[in-house]
Design a protein around this motif. Structure first.
Motif: not given
Length: 492
Positions: A173-184, A186-198
């Motif tokens: 629903s958040l679109g994060f699955t698409e994000f992870v699939n966009a690049s080898s 990326y993974d779910i941890t990438t998402i949380h690391n980016l929220f940390q920076k955000l």
């Protein structure tokens, strides 16, 4: 019966309290910095913080509505200590995104964007979908207000402890699955690391405005929470576990006082009727205070007719100003788009349908791709602007609206929360509360778009005298902070 009582006792409450904009009084009156352009930026787009005195920061970017003793300086100092690096430079463009995009695929917007900008493109896309979910159940005469990044942050925090289909539904629903699939890479941890920076990026006060995003995690005493979940919440979202007794009125009072303080008095009584059976609470608090680059002179504010629909009108307080503004016209959607910049790198986009019937079409079509198209087509002209003063206060329980977006298992007793605790729990509430005030001094949001100035003689009027949509963006990260619909400026 035992399972039913057990489930009722172990209920998880997610409360999302968000605060919008508050107008500034006598803000930046004595800037007196010759080296800065009207947006507070050098010609190369960088902000000159060194040229602004400490007194300037204290007076102009820290609100004085409530006492900040023992809280404000500590919060900012802690974050600056944690982040020694300049994350604007750390973000790099990942070239591995697939070159084959489906027509209209949101990943097309990823090209040329930093990773945080990509995250916020998905956050905005989720926000527009959620907006439509709210709009479909709202009366056409109702105003709407959302703080999208706060909702996405709260859901990302919860996803840390989800497993299986429950997690998949949230990430999809958040679109994060698409994000992870966009690049080898990326993974779910990438998402949380980016929220940390955000979170770090959204915690500013030396950029001509005050913006803060604070996350809290309250846990009922004796409730067993997995160490990994607690550690990840602290690491990625700066939410350190605080023990609580939700059956104690003193706790509710203290929590409300903290929210009141964080939002400078704008969010009052955020926690009401908290079930004593609550065992965990996730709280995201977003606060912004900014001032217009081009203020609306108070003496120019007049009563003016605002068209509610084809048949009804009301008298509203209409602000006026005249300056250079970016704007465009979308002939296909029959609307005009105006960008009102705040001091700093934030701006408000006003989307004004020319006919009442055009609003419905616009709401259906609203996407990040459309917003980017508008921004790329804007031109700079001297414009006479008329904008109504308004204040919105909204509170929603988002559960039913999130279900429409495919988040179902999260709100059932089958929800898999095994990453939070070995005990069975479920979400009982997902509250979202916000307020925004727009007046002559300011509001929130900003835009740093480099466009050559046009001759002063090219004057155009932009009169916002009928229902409109507003979007408030922080432009360095492409973050949609607030959005809403104003159908009647005289109503909350």
């Amino acid at each position: 019966m035992k399972l039913l009582l057990y489930s009722a006792f172990l209920s998880l409450t997610v409360t999302l309290a968000l605060c919008g904009i508050k107008g500034l009084q006598e803000h930046f009156e004595q800037l007196g910095v010759q080296s800065l352009n009207p947006r507070g930026l050098h010609n190369n787009g960088t902000l000159s913080v060194a040229n602004l005195s400490p007194e300037f920061h204290q007076e102009n970017t820290v609100t004085n509505d409530l006492s900040t003793e023992g809280e404000e300086e500590e919060d900012y100092l802690d974050l600056e200590t944690l982040f020694r690096e300049d994350y604007d430079d750390v973000d790099i463009i990942d070239p591995d995104i697939t070159s084959e995009f489906k027509q209209g695929n949101i990943l097309k917007l990823f090209q040329g964007k930093t990773r945080i900008q990509r995250l916020n493109i998905l956050n905005a896309n989720f926000a527009f979908n959620l907006y439509r979910s709210l709009k479909d159940k709202a009366n056409s005469s109702e105003n709407i207000l959302l703080a999208p990044v706060g909702i996405s942050t709260a859901m990302a925090m919860i996803s840390l402890g989800l497993k299986g289909q429950t997690q998949e539904e949230v990430l999809d629903s958040l679109g994060f699955t698409e994000f992870v699939n966009a690049s080898s890479k990326y993974d779910i941890t990438t998402i949380h690391n980016l929220f940390q920076k955000l979170t770090h990026r959204l915690f500013r006060r030396n950029f001509g405005y005050t913006l803060r995003s604070v996350n809290d995690l309250y846990i009922q005493k004796q409730f067993p929470v997995l160490s990994e979940f607690k550690n990840n919440m602290k690491r990625h979202y700066f939410a350190e576990v605080q023990l609580a007794d939700f059956s104690d009125p003193t706790f509710i009072s203290k929590a409300n006082q903290r929210i009141l303080k964080l939002t400078k008095g704008l969010i009052k009584e955020a926690l009401v009727n908290v079930p004593p059976t609550t065992i965990m609470m996730v709280l995201n608090c977003l606060y912004f205070k900014g001032t217009w680059e081009n203020k609306f002179p108070v003496e120019m504010t007049r009563k003016h007719t605002f068209r509610l629909n084809e048949k009804e009108t009301v008298k509203v307080s209409m602000m006026q100003t005249k300056a250079n503004f970016l704007a465009t016209v979308d002939h296909e959607l029959d609307c005009g788009v105006l960008q009102l910049p705040y001091v700093g790198n934030i701006s408000m986009l006003i989307v004004l349908p020319y006919k009442p019937s055009s609003m419905r079409t616009l709401e259906k079509q609203l996407t990040p791709q459309l917003v980017e198209k508008w921004q790329e087509s804007m031109t700079n002209r001297t414009r006479e602007i008329m904008l109504p003063k308004f204040k919105l206060e909204k509170s929603y329980d988002l559960i039913e609206y999130l279900k429409k977006l495919g988040v179902n298992e999260l709100f059932t007793q089958n929800g898999n929360y095994s990453g939070i605790s070995e005990e069975r729990i479920n979400i009982e509430k997902f509250n979202h509360q916000g307020t925004i005030t727009v007046n002559e001094e300011g509001t929130e949001a900003a835009s740093v778009t480099t466009v050559a100035f046009m001759p002063l003689s090219a004057q155009i009027r932009f009169i916002i005298d009928r229902p409109f949509i507003f979007l408030i963006y922080e432009h360095r990260t492409n973050c949609l902070l607030f959005m809403g619909r104003v159908v009647n400026p005289n109503k909350l």
